[in-house]
Design a protein around this motif. Structure first.
Motif, PDB file in Angstrom:
ATOM      1  N   ARG A  22       4.865 -13.748  -6.936  1.00 13.25           N
ATOM      2  CA  ARG A  22       3.779 -13.086  -7.666  1.00 13.25           C
ATOM      3  C   ARG A  22       2.417 -13.713  -7.390  1.00 13.25           C
ATOM      4  O   ARG A  22       1.398 -13.231  -7.908  1.00 13.25           O
ATOM      5  N   THR A  23       2.355 -14.758  -6.608  1.00 13.82           N
ATOM      6  CA  THR A  23       1.096 -15.452  -6.318  1.00 13.82           C
ATOM      7  C   THR A  23       0.054 -14.496  -5.733  1.00 13.82           C
ATOM      8  O   THR A  23       0.337 -13.759  -4.780  1.00 13.82           O
ATOM      9  N   ALA A  24      -1.143 -14.493  -6.291  1.00 14.02           N
ATOM     10  CA  ALA A  24      -2.229 -13.661  -5.766  1.00 14.02           C
ATOM     11  C   ALA A  24      -2.695 -14.219  -4.426  1.00 14.02           C
ATOM     12  O   ALA A  24      -2.745 -15.436  -4.229  1.00 14.02           O
ATOM     13  N   ILE A  25      -3.055 -13.328  -3.507  1.00 13.11           N
ATOM     14  CA  ILE A  25      -3.474 -13.768  -2.170  1.00 13.11           C
ATOM     15  C   ILE A  25      -4.953 -13.498  -1.920  1.00 13.11           C
ATOM     16  O   ILE A  25      -5.395 -13.443  -0.772  1.00 13.11           O
ATOM     17  N   VAL A  26      -5.744 -13.341  -2.991  1.00 19.70           N
ATOM     18  CA  VAL A  26      -7.178 -13.126  -2.834  1.00 19.70           C
ATOM     19  C   VAL A  26      -7.897 -14.433  -2.526  1.00 19.70           C
ATOM     20  O   VAL A  26      -7.442 -15.507  -2.896  1.00 19.70           O
ATOM     21  N   ASP A  27      -9.028 -14.317  -1.834  1.00 19.41           N
ATOM     22  CA  ASP A  27      -9.912 -15.449  -1.557  1.00 19.41           C
ATOM     23  C   ASP A  27      -9.166 -16.667  -1.005  1.00 19.41           C
ATOM     24  O   ASP A  27      -9.168 -17.751  -1.612  1.00 19.41           O
ATOM     25  N   PRO A  28      -8.530 -16.520   0.155  1.00 17.57           N
ATOM     26  CA  PRO A  28      -7.773 -17.641   0.747  1.00 17.57           C
ATOM     27  C   PRO A  28      -8.682 -18.812   1.105  1.00 17.57           C
ATOM     28  O   PRO A  28      -9.908 -18.660   1.212  1.00 17.57           O
ATOM     29  N   PRO A  29      -8.109 -19.993   1.318  1.00 17.74           N
ATOM     30  CA  PRO A  29      -8.908 -21.185   1.645  1.00 17.74           C
ATOM     31  C   PRO A  29      -9.609 -21.057   2.997  1.00 17.74           C
ATOM     32  O   PRO A  29      -9.265 -20.196   3.816  1.00 17.74           O
ATOM     33  N   ALA A  30     -10.561 -21.942   3.220  1.00 15.38           N
ATOM     34  CA  ALA A  30     -11.373 -21.894   4.437  1.00 15.38           C
ATOM     35  C   ALA A  30     -10.547 -22.078   5.703  1.00 15.38           C
ATOM     36  O   ALA A  30     -10.972 -21.683   6.793  1.00 15.38           O
ATOM     37  N   SER A  31      -9.377 -22.669   5.579  1.00 10.43           N
ATOM     38  CA  SER A  31      -8.524 -22.859   6.761  1.00 10.43           C
ATOM     39  C   SER A  31      -8.037 -21.525   7.331  1.00 10.43           C
ATOM     40  O   SER A  31      -7.659 -21.448   8.496  1.00 10.43           O
ATOM     41  N   ALA A  32      -8.059 -20.464   6.517  1.00  9.77           N
ATOM     42  CA  ALA A  32      -7.624 -19.136   6.974  1.00  9.77           C
ATOM     43  C   ALA A  32      -8.835 -18.362   7.482  1.00  9.77           C
ATOM     44  O   ALA A  32      -9.371 -17.481   6.805  1.00  9.77           O
ATOM     45  N   LYS A  33      -9.266 -18.697   8.696  1.00  8.76           N
ATOM     46  CA  LYS A  33     -10.518 -18.155   9.223  1.00  8.76           C
ATOM     47  C   LYS A  33     -10.493 -16.647   9.451  1.00  8.76           C
ATOM     48  O   LYS A  33     -11.524 -15.980   9.386  1.00  8.76           O
ATOM     49  N   ASP A  34      -9.311 -16.096   9.718  1.00 10.24           N
ATOM     50  CA  ASP A  34      -9.209 -14.669  10.013  1.00 10.24           C
ATOM     51  C   ASP A  34      -8.796 -13.839   8.809  1.00 10.24           C
ATOM     52  O   ASP A  34      -8.607 -12.628   8.917  1.00 10.24           O
ATOM     53  N   ALA A  35      -8.627 -14.475   7.661  1.00 13.49           N
ATOM     54  CA  ALA A  35      -8.110 -13.766   6.489  1.00 13.49           C
ATOM     55  C   ALA A  35      -9.172 -12.875   5.860  1.00 13.49           C
ATOM     56  O   ALA A  35     -10.331 -13.265   5.706  1.00 13.49           O
ATOM     57  N   TYR A  36      -8.742 -11.670   5.486  1.00  6.20           N
ATOM     58  CA  TYR A  36      -9.616 -10.779   4.727  1.00  6.20           C
ATOM     59  C   TYR A  36      -9.448 -11.140   3.254  1.00  6.20           C
ATOM     60  O   TYR A  36      -8.324 -11.126   2.741  1.00  6.20           O
ATOM     61  N   PRO A  37     -10.545 -11.447   2.546  1.00  5.29           N
ATOM     62  CA  PRO A  37     -10.411 -12.082   1.231  1.00  5.29           C
ATOM     63  C   PRO A  37      -9.997 -11.179   0.068  1.00  5.29           C
ATOM     64  O   PRO A  37      -9.606 -11.690  -0.978  1.00  5.29           O
ATOM     65  N   ILE A  38     -10.082  -9.854   0.225  1.00  3.57           N
ATOM     66  CA  ILE A  38      -9.686  -8.966  -0.884  1.00  3.57           C
ATOM     67  C   ILE A  38      -8.396  -8.258  -0.477  1.00  3.57           C
ATOM     68  O   ILE A  38      -8.364  -7.065  -0.183  1.00  3.57           O
ATOM     69  N   SER A  39      -7.329  -9.015  -0.437  1.00  4.97           N
ATOM     70  CA  SER A  39      -6.020  -8.488  -0.039  1.00  4.97           C
ATOM     71  C   SER A  39      -5.034  -8.662  -1.184  1.00  4.97           C
ATOM     72  O   SER A  39      -5.197  -9.536  -2.037  1.00  4.97           O
ATOM     73  N   GLY A  40      -4.003  -7.835  -1.182  1.00 11.15           N
ATOM     74  CA  GLY A  40      -3.014  -7.942  -2.242  1.00 11.15           C
ATOM     75  C   GLY A  40      -1.653  -7.433  -1.826  1.00 11.15           C
ATOM     76  O   GLY A  40      -1.533  -6.605  -0.914  1.00 11.15           O
TER      77      GLY A  40
END
Length: 363
Positions: A275-293
């Motif tokens: 159930r962990t939310a995956i929004v606003d990932p840490p800076a180490s995830a350079k390619d991550a889109y921050p509003i994901s679910g």
């Protein structure tokens, strides 16, 4: 008794017996047909891929009919709570307190995707750029025109129109809203203290639309509008989508790959609780889109109708295996192998005796 009379009586009994037999067979056939009809309800986020999954599954299972009602995550949760549907789908996982109000169920993550920010600014030819802080201020009603200094700072050199910002949002209980509001709460202390997160929030400003279809429609017909929808709806309606700045200070466009990178960034947390939310990932995830679910299938551990329960379980098994191949083509992320393995364990909690179901802690 005359022969003809005895014959008529025998014929009458035979006719009655046949009628009873036909009636029983008809009743059994109707009951079997009802047991093959599955109803699900909930997330609009997942509706495009759910439609594909249903079509593919039914093709391989003649006689099975699955009807999915795209009424929003909140509506799906309530329908499941009242026992009106066989499964639900939500973009917001139920926490331990909310699970106490529900029948014993399993929450199975089956896909992920980006919630994108779309807008109606035909004058802006290149993708708009919006930081989390700017986006929060827009939805707090603190930014009122497209020439606000904060928007200009995010978009240097861009000739922004002098339109008022027309904010749109979901009017119904929505997991998409939960993902978006959870992101804003994480990047903006002001949003966290004044609005917070949830399937429904008290919007400071804006016009509400029912479902992703409603928000897409509002944005499309309103000059200067901004809204949030799933990428599939923006693509389908030919709406532009904004690049969002992530914690690595990278401007990232919404994409299935960006959502997958967000999942990967929370690998350890998801291993402990899906159930962990995956929004606003840490800076180490350079390619991550921050509003994901992630989207979750909500499946009762013990179905009222065993045959329906078997069909639902088979359908979920299809979704988390063969069905994943359809995900990226419809703007969703495939489940990483680690999460797919967790899903198999969760699927194992469905079915079995009522006592066994109640002995397993809800997730």
């Amino acid at each position: 008794m005359p022969y003809s009379r005895r014959y008529q009586i025998s014929l009458s009994f035979l006719t009655l017996a046949l009628a009873v037999l036909v009636g029983c067979n008809s009743s059994n056939n109707n009951q079997a047909a009802q047991s093959n009809r599955i109803i699900g309800a909930g997330s609009t986020f997942i509706n495009p891929i759910m439609t594909r999954w249903i079509a593919d599954f039914q093709q391989g299972h003649p006689g099975v009919q699955i009807n999915y009602q795209s009424i929003g995550s909140g509506g799906g949760i309530q329908q499941l709570k009242q026992g009106l549907v066989d499964f639900g789908a939500s973009d917001a996982a139920l926490d331990d307190e909310k699970l106490k109000e529900m029948p014993a169920l399993v929450q199975i993550p089956e896909s992920a995707g980006p919630v994108c920010i779309t807008y109606n600014l035909p004058e802006v030819k290149n993708p708009l750029k919006l930081s989390g802080q700017t986006l929060a201020r827009i939805y707090l009603g603190q930014i009122k025109t497209w020439q606000d200094p904060a928007i200009k700072k995010d978009n240097p050199g861009v000739n922004l129109p002098n339109h008022p910002v027309a904010v749109t949002h979901r009017s119904d209980g929505s997991g998409t809203t939960n993902i978006f509001a959870e992101y804003l709460a994480k990047v903006s202390p002001d949003w966290q203290s004044k609005v917070g997160k949830g399937l429904s929030v008290s919007w400071p400003v804006g016009l509400g639309g029912k479902g992703s279809e409603g928000v897409s429609g509002l944005v499309k017909q309103t000059p200067g509008a901004i809204g949030y929808v799933e990428l599939s709806y923006a693509t389908e309606n030919k709406l532009p989508v904004a690049d969002i700045k992530n914690r690595a200070d990278q401007w990232v466009a919404p994409s299935p790959a960006g959502a997958t990178a967000a999942i990967d960034a929370f690998h350890e947390e998801l291993a402990k609780d899906v159930r962990t939310a995956i929004v606003d990932p840490p800076a180490s995830a350079k390619d991550a889109y921050p509003i994901s679910g992630l989207t979750f299938l909500l499946v009762p551990k013990q179905a009222k109708d065993p045959q329906k329960g078997t069909i639902v379980k088979d359908f979920v098994q299809f979704i988390i295996t063969q069905g994943q191949s359809s995900a990226e083509g419809l703007q969703y992320s495939k489940l990483p192998e680690s999460l797919a393995q967790q899903d198999q364990k969760l699927l194992g909690e469905i079915g079995g005796g009522q006592q066994a179901a109640n002995d397993v802690p809800a997730r």
